[in-house]
Write an enzyme that holds these catalytic residues in place. Structure first.
Site, PDB file in Angstrom:
ATOM      1  N   GLU A 122       7.511  -8.319   1.742  1.00 47.38           N
ATOM      2  CA  GLU A 122       6.907  -9.487   2.369  1.00 47.38           C
ATOM      3  C   GLU A 122       6.629 -10.590   1.356  1.00 47.38           C
ATOM      4  OE1 GLU A 122       4.485  -7.849   6.174  1.00 47.38           O
ATOM      5  OE2 GLU A 122       3.825  -7.038   4.250  1.00 47.38           O
ATOM      6  N   GLU A 142       6.198   0.476   7.675  1.00 50.85           N
ATOM      7  CA  GLU A 142       4.868   0.634   8.277  1.00 50.85           C
ATOM      8  C   GLU A 142       4.861   1.521   9.529  1.00 50.85           C
ATOM      9  OE1 GLU A 142       4.693  -2.984   5.710  1.00 50.85           O
ATOM     10  OE2 GLU A 142       6.129  -2.177   7.162  1.00 50.85           O
TER      11      GLU A 142
END
Length: 268
Positions: A122, A142
């Protein structure tokens, strides 16, 4: 070394899992992740990284910022235990902190080999340029923790590769190689692992050769018009173009072109 005394922002005395190197002669600053072997990014480090980008953005010695890491891996992601211990208020700021490279007015390069997972991915996605190697693996894992990306990963990725590929990466926690990331338009370039530093140096020097004012204008325009209708984007582009026509750098660029010499841009 850490050498940031600009009044606009002050870094903590101790940085959590990274350090900053400034080469004033090359107008370059490096933010170097250093928590080997996997360079896990702690909750505290995310806020410190935001402050670091803001400080470097205000530092007149710096034209280009590079985010890189020591060792074989860029980052395996965030401190999972830290998520359980953090307050909801703290967690709500994560995306804002990780988006600091995008808000920075200066060009930001992420140079990654090995694992680039979770918040590491990210953070890379928030940068302007992503240099990868044949060892690089991108992933947003995730789902394996019963979570989703929380710092802009799925949103930024969808803009780059579309919803089908983003679902494949996010919902299956699928890893993609540096070469595939380049083929999909996620990475700017994919080089041999041994050539990553050389490629990074070359890109830094290339970016430094342009007008700082034109670079800042281009970055802000592209970021601001990413979600705009075409007509609005074209109109804003025209306004920015008109403003740059009166700049000292534009005059210097035109004169250098006609004189067949390298321009000496000043950012004015």
């Amino acid at each position: 070394m850490t050498d940031l005394n600009h009044p606009a922002q002050t870094l903590p005395a101790e940085l959590d899992g990274f350090h900053i190197e400034i080469d004033a002669a090359r107008e370059r600053a490096d933010i170097v992740l250093e928590r080997p072997p996997l360079n896990v990014i702690s909750m505290r480090a995310r806020e410190q990284l935001r402050i670091a980008f803001e400080a470097l953005d205000a530092d007149p010695r710096v034209r280009v910022i590079v985010v890189r890491a020591v060792g074989e891996h860029f980052s395996s992601g965030g401190d999972i235990k830290g998520f359980l211990e953090a307050s909801p208020e703290h967690v709500s700021k994560l995306a804002w902190n990780v988006a600091a490279p995008a808000r920075c007015s200066k060009p930001v390069i992420a140079a990654a080999r090995g694992y680039c997972f979770g918040v590491g991915f990210e953070l890379s996605l928030a940068c302007d340029f992503r240099l990868v190697t044949e060892t690089t693996l991108y992933a947003l894992p995730e789902q394996k923790l019963g979570q989703i990306p929380g710092s802009g990963g799925s949103a930024r990725l969808q803009k780059m590769v579309g919803i089908t590929r983003t679902k494949d990466i996010v919902m299956r926690s699928r890893r993609i190689s540096g070469r595939q990331a380049f083929d999909w338009g996620v990475a700017t370039d994919c080089v041999l692992d041994a050539e990553l530093e050389k490629a990074t140096d070359a890109l830094v020097d290339e970016l430094r050769s342009f007008s700082p004012l034109a670079q800042r204008t281009a970055k802000k325009l592209l970021n601001d018009t990413e979600d705009s209708p075409l007509s609005i984007a074209i109109e804003l582009e025209g306004h920015c173009y008109s403003r740059l026509r009166s700049s000292v750098d534009f005059k210097e660029g035109v004169e250098a072109f006609h004189s067949k010499r390298k321009p000496a841009f000043t950012g004015l």
